[in-house]
Enzyme design. Structure first.
Site, PDB file in Angstrom:
ATOM      1  N   PRO A  35       2.811  -3.466  -0.619  1.00  0.00           N
ATOM      2  CA  PRO A  35       2.933  -2.081  -1.237  1.00  0.00           C
ATOM      3  C   PRO A  35       4.309  -1.656  -0.258  1.00  0.00           C
ATOM      4  O   PRO A  35       4.680  -1.978   0.727  1.00  0.00           O
ATOM      5  CB  PRO A  35       1.950  -1.116  -0.405  1.00  0.00           C
ATOM      6  CG  PRO A  35       0.679  -2.276  -0.334  1.00  0.00           C
ATOM      7  CD  PRO A  35       1.276  -3.484  -0.342  1.00  0.00           C
ATOM      8  N   GLU A  36       5.205  -0.929  -1.091  1.00  0.00           N
ATOM      9  CA  GLU A  36       6.500  -0.465  -0.189  1.00  0.00           C
ATOM     10  C   GLU A  36       6.463   0.851   0.006  1.00  0.00           C
ATOM     11  O   GLU A  36       5.330   1.436  -0.242  1.00  0.00           O
ATOM     12  CB  GLU A  36       7.701  -0.835  -1.442  1.00  0.00           C
ATOM     13  CG  GLU A  36       7.495  -2.389  -1.847  1.00  0.00           C
ATOM     14  CD  GLU A  36       8.796  -2.723  -3.012  1.00  0.00           C
ATOM     15  OE1 GLU A  36       9.867  -2.091  -2.937  1.00  0.00           O
ATOM     16  OE2 GLU A  36       8.519  -3.494  -3.712  1.00  0.00           O
ATOM     17  N   ARG A  52      -7.750  -9.750   0.021  1.00  0.00           N
ATOM     18  CA  ARG A  52      -7.640 -11.134   0.485  1.00  0.00           C
ATOM     19  C   ARG A  52      -7.099 -11.339   1.976  1.00  0.00           C
ATOM     20  O   ARG A  52      -6.671 -12.363   2.626  1.00  0.00           O
ATOM     21  CB  ARG A  52      -6.398 -11.721  -0.417  1.00  0.00           C
ATOM     22  CG  ARG A  52      -6.499 -12.145  -1.605  1.00  0.00           C
ATOM     23  CD  ARG A  52      -5.518 -12.444  -2.553  1.00  0.00           C
ATOM     24  NE  ARG A  52      -4.452 -13.314  -2.290  1.00  0.00           N
ATOM     25  CZ  ARG A  52      -3.350 -13.399  -2.465  1.00  0.00           C
ATOM     26  NH1 ARG A  52      -2.756 -12.366  -3.616  1.00  0.00           N
ATOM     27  NH2 ARG A  52      -2.192 -14.329  -1.959  1.00  0.00           N
TER      28      ARG A  52
END
Ligand code: ZN
Length: 274
Positions: free
Chosen positions: A2-3, A113
């Site tokens: 995510p940015e 993950r």
């Protein structure tokens, strides 16, 4: 991962539920997402702490707990969510950090993950952390001149400089691709070859695109979810990212894709970007 827009969305979503709340007995399912802190120190620092504020720095969400700050770097599959119901089996399965709140709700760092990172920083640790990161692109101190001076010093490809967190906070592969297309600049162009006019256009497009992406709650390419568990919508507005081989929306030319610039996918239009 995510940015800036995705993490900003998460932070805006969870902030109202967290500020002023006290954390109860926090639990951690796995240690492998801890960075520079042991399980024992993390849990001791979080248990009973009160959330003073919630904000974003670069691509990280920060919970200010007074003496310490919890810095959450969501991985590709990570998100922070405040649940107002008891967790379902599915929700519990990927909940790495669980922090019950004093109003009965629960803050969860979920990561399928477990490629995110959690840090717990004291005042000195926070200073070292934040000083190593460049300016926030949506703050007033990020100017075209400041962008220009970072680019002017670098022989590297402009896209690499944009994604380097020491020069600019929060921009990753998606928004670097989009901003360079919007500004008409080839991502592989050596940064120092850009003109002051290029700096102005690129500066304006970076801000415009990040603001637009925040307004759409970010981009969902895989598992990203907002702080309320919803997907973002900016993927519908992407002009180059994920569109390799498809026609350019501006001129119709087939968009090119390369991994040669930075090992990530760079998508661009030969005709519109130079
Ligand atoms: Zn084009």
């Amino acid at each position: 991962m995510p940015e800036l827009p995705e993490v900003e969305t998460i932070v805006r979503d969870i902030r109202p539920a967290l500020v002023g709340r006290q954390l109860g007995r926090v639990s951690l399912s796995h240690d492998d997402i801890l960075s520079g802190v042991t399980r024992r120190t993390l849990l001791r620092g979080l248990n009973g702490a009160t959330v003073q504020s919630v904000f974003r720095r670069a691509k990280h969400a920060v919970l200010d707990l007074g003496a310490r700050r919890l810095v959450v770097q969501p991985g590709m599959t990570g998100s922070l969510i405040v649940y107002d119901h008891p967790l379902t089996d599915e929700e519990r399965r990927y909940a790495v950090l669980r922090a019950p709140l004093d109003d009965g709700r629960e803050l969860v760092y979920r990561d399928v993950r477990r490629i995110g990172k959690l840090r717990l920083l004291d005042a000195g640790g926070w200073r070292r952390y934040t000083e190593a990161i460049g300016p926030e692109p949506l703050e007033p101190d990020f100017t075209a001149a400041r962008l220009g001076s970072a680019l002017g010093r670098s022989r590297q490809a402009v896209k690499k400089v944009l994604m380097d967190q020491r020069h600019l906070a929060g921009v990753g592969n998606i928004y670097a691709n989009e901003a360079l297309f919007a500004a008409g600049i080839d991502p592989s162009k050596p940064a120092r070859k850009l003109t002051p006019d290029d700096h102005r256009r690129l500066h304006a497009e970076i801000r415009r695109i990040l603001e637009a992406a925040i307004a759409s709650n970010g981009t969902t390419v895989r598992d990203y979810r907002t702080g309320t568990g919803e997907p973002g919508n900016f993927q519908l507005e992407l002009l180059v990212y994920g569109r390799e081989g498809e026609p350019c929306r501006r001129c119709g030319t087939r968009l090119a894709g390369t991994h040669l610039i930075d090992a990530r996918i760079s998508v661009f239009c030969h005709r519109c970007q130079s």
